[in-house]
Scaffold this motif. Structure first.
Motif, PDB file in Angstrom:
ATOM      1  N   GLY A  39     -28.185  -7.317  15.528  1.00 33.58           N
ATOM      2  CA  GLY A  39     -28.188  -6.553  14.294  1.00 33.58           C
ATOM      3  C   GLY A  39     -27.178  -6.973  13.250  1.00 33.58           C
ATOM      4  O   GLY A  39     -27.014  -6.291  12.236  1.00 33.58           O
ATOM      5  N   ARG A  40     -26.484  -8.077  13.477  1.00 35.61           N
ATOM      6  CA  ARG A  40     -25.533  -8.573  12.488  1.00 35.61           C
ATOM      7  C   ARG A  40     -25.518 -10.089  12.560  1.00 35.61           C
ATOM      8  O   ARG A  40     -26.177 -10.687  13.410  1.00 35.61           O
ATOM      9  N   THR A  41     -24.783 -10.734  11.684  1.00 32.99           N
ATOM     10  CA  THR A  41     -24.734 -12.189  11.697  1.00 32.99           C
ATOM     11  C   THR A  41     -23.767 -12.677  12.774  1.00 32.99           C
ATOM     12  O   THR A  41     -22.909 -11.927  13.259  1.00 32.99           O
ATOM     13  N   LEU A  42     -23.903 -13.964  13.133  1.00 31.76           N
ATOM     14  CA  LEU A  42     -22.961 -14.536  14.093  1.00 31.76           C
ATOM     15  C   LEU A  42     -21.535 -14.483  13.561  1.00 31.76           C
ATOM     16  O   LEU A  42     -20.594 -14.312  14.340  1.00 31.76           O
ATOM     17  N   LEU A  43     -21.355 -14.619  12.250  1.00 32.33           N
ATOM     18  CA  LEU A  43     -20.006 -14.520  11.699  1.00 32.33           C
ATOM     19  C   LEU A  43     -19.449 -13.112  11.902  1.00 32.33           C
ATOM     20  O   LEU A  43     -18.287 -12.952  12.297  1.00 32.33           O
ATOM     21  N   GLN A 115     -20.992 -19.274  19.277  1.00 27.28           N
ATOM     22  CA  GLN A 115     -20.918 -18.936  20.698  1.00 27.28           C
ATOM     23  C   GLN A 115     -21.009 -17.418  20.869  1.00 27.28           C
ATOM     24  O   GLN A 115     -20.001 -16.741  21.095  1.00 27.28           O
ATOM     25  N   PRO A 116     -22.217 -16.864  20.779  1.00 25.14           N
ATOM     26  CA  PRO A 116     -22.386 -15.411  20.741  1.00 25.14           C
ATOM     27  C   PRO A 116     -22.029 -14.686  22.024  1.00 25.14           C
ATOM     28  O   PRO A 116     -21.854 -13.461  22.010  1.00 25.14           O
ATOM     29  N   ARG A 117     -21.921 -15.408  23.137  1.00 21.63           N
ATOM     30  CA  ARG A 117     -21.623 -14.730  24.405  1.00 21.63           C
ATOM     31  C   ARG A 117     -20.120 -14.646  24.690  1.00 21.63           C
ATOM     32  O   ARG A 117     -19.711 -14.231  25.768  1.00 21.63           O
ATOM     33  N   ILE A 118     -19.317 -15.037  23.714  1.00 25.24           N
ATOM     34  CA  ILE A 118     -17.868 -14.845  23.803  1.00 25.24           C
ATOM     35  C   ILE A 118     -17.495 -13.668  22.920  1.00 25.24           C
ATOM     36  O   ILE A 118     -17.751 -13.685  21.715  1.00 25.24           O
ATOM     37  N   GLY A 119     -16.896 -12.647  23.515  1.00 27.39           N
ATOM     38  CA  GLY A 119     -16.564 -11.439  22.779  1.00 27.39           C
ATOM     39  C   GLY A 119     -15.106 -11.055  22.904  1.00 27.39           C
ATOM     40  O   GLY A 119     -14.257 -11.841  23.354  1.00 27.39           O
ATOM     41  N   ALA A 120     -14.818  -9.820  22.541  1.00 25.38           N
ATOM     42  CA  ALA A 120     -13.446  -9.326  22.524  1.00 25.38           C
ATOM     43  C   ALA A 120     -12.739  -9.400  23.871  1.00 25.38           C
ATOM     44  O   ALA A 120     -11.533  -9.701  23.910  1.00 25.38           O
ATOM     45  N   PRO A 121     -13.390  -9.139  25.010  1.00 26.08           N
ATOM     46  CA  PRO A 121     -12.661  -9.208  26.282  1.00 26.08           C
ATOM     47  C   PRO A 121     -12.042 -10.583  26.553  1.00 26.08           C
ATOM     48  O   PRO A 121     -10.913 -10.675  27.050  1.00 26.08           O
ATOM     49  N   ALA A 122     -12.756 -11.654  26.238  1.00 27.51           N
ATOM     50  CA  ALA A 122     -12.203 -12.993  26.445  1.00 27.51           C
ATOM     51  C   ALA A 122     -11.039 -13.251  25.504  1.00 27.51           C
ATOM     52  O   ALA A 122     -10.014 -13.824  25.897  1.00 27.51           O
ATOM     53  N   ALA A 190     -19.414 -16.373  28.308  1.00 24.28           N
ATOM     54  CA  ALA A 190     -20.037 -17.669  28.563  1.00 24.28           C
ATOM     55  C   ALA A 190     -19.985 -18.488  27.282  1.00 24.28           C
ATOM     56  O   ALA A 190     -20.188 -17.955  26.193  1.00 24.28           O
ATOM     57  N   PRO A 191     -19.709 -19.802  27.390  1.00 23.40           N
ATOM     58  CA  PRO A 191     -19.482 -20.626  26.205  1.00 23.40           C
ATOM     59  C   PRO A 191     -20.725 -21.306  25.646  1.00 23.40           C
ATOM     60  O   PRO A 191     -20.639 -22.374  25.037  1.00 23.40           O
ATOM     61  N   ASP A 192     -21.885 -20.691  25.824  1.00 28.99           N
ATOM     62  CA  ASP A 192     -23.124 -21.318  25.348  1.00 28.99           C
ATOM     63  C   ASP A 192     -23.096 -21.476  23.827  1.00 28.99           C
ATOM     64  O   ASP A 192     -22.788 -20.531  23.094  1.00 28.99           O
TER      65      ASP A 192
END
Length: 205
Positions: A39-43, A115-122, A190-192
């Motif tokens: 629902g939002r951009t990758l940025l 890299q959308p699968r990297i979020g705040a926890p990492a 994950a760094p995809d």
């Protein structure tokens, strides 16, 4: 000689930096910063991850699609234009670090926009390593080093000098491997990369 940072310095804010200038050449010229995800951009996804983890301020380096991004900018983000974005990630890293030159922070945490699968926890894990004394820190996924990467301020001048082409800080980190703290994040991220049309399947509506 290894740089050192005292406890008081490590308690200062850590900036966040998103490298978001890529033109998505293998995606048919679709700027990666504007690709939709949840629902939002990758940025927006990347800058939110940095802010949620505790980074402030957050800067984002733009190149391809910069005018479209500026038409609807993410909240609480300083946008930095890189007119040399087509020369590779190194120029965007230089632009981002230069934009933070006058900002009172102890370090910067860097994310790639695709890299959308990297979020705040990492990001939070890598920041915790810095709070515990790490001058250089990077997430690892199994045996592979990836993002986020953190650089304490004292390392910025030399990183800026060496960042060329698509290398970013790779050469600097290789030369300073003994000082680099690796933070396992494979259980939470994950760094995809989103590089090809097939990779678009990683994006969620």
């Amino acid at each position: 000689m290894a740089l050192t940072t005292d406890t008081k310095t490590r308690q200062r804010p850590v900036a966040g930096l998103v490298l978001a200038a890529g033109g998505g050449r293998r995606l048919g010229g679709r700027p990666k910063a504007l690709l939709p995800h949840r629902g939002r951009t990758l940025l927006e996804h990347a800058t939110t991850a940095l802010r949620t983890a505790g980074c402030a301020p957050v800067h984002a380096v733009l190149g391809a699609g910069a005018a479209e991004v500026r038409a609807a900018p993410p909240d609480e983000v300083v946008l930095v234009d890189n007119p040399d974005w087509a020369r590779g990630m190194g120029s965007s890293l230089r632009a981002g670090l230069n934009s933070l030159a006058g900002v009172d922070v102890s370090a910067v945490a860097v994310l790639l926009v695709d890299q959308p699968r990297i979020g705040a926890p990492a990001v939070a894990r890598v920041l915790a390593a810095h709070r515990s004394g790490a001058e250089l820190a990077a997430a690892v996924y199994g045996k592979h080093r990836g993002h986020p990467v953190l650089f304490a301020r004292g390392h910025w001048p030399r990183i800026t000098e060496l960042a060329t082409g698509d290398q970013g800080a790779r050469a600097y980190l290789r030369a300073h491997a003994a000082e680099l703290t690796l933070v396992e994040c494979g259980d939470i991220a994950a760094p995809d990369d989103i590089d090809t049309p097939e990779d678009l399947a990683l994006l969620e509506p």
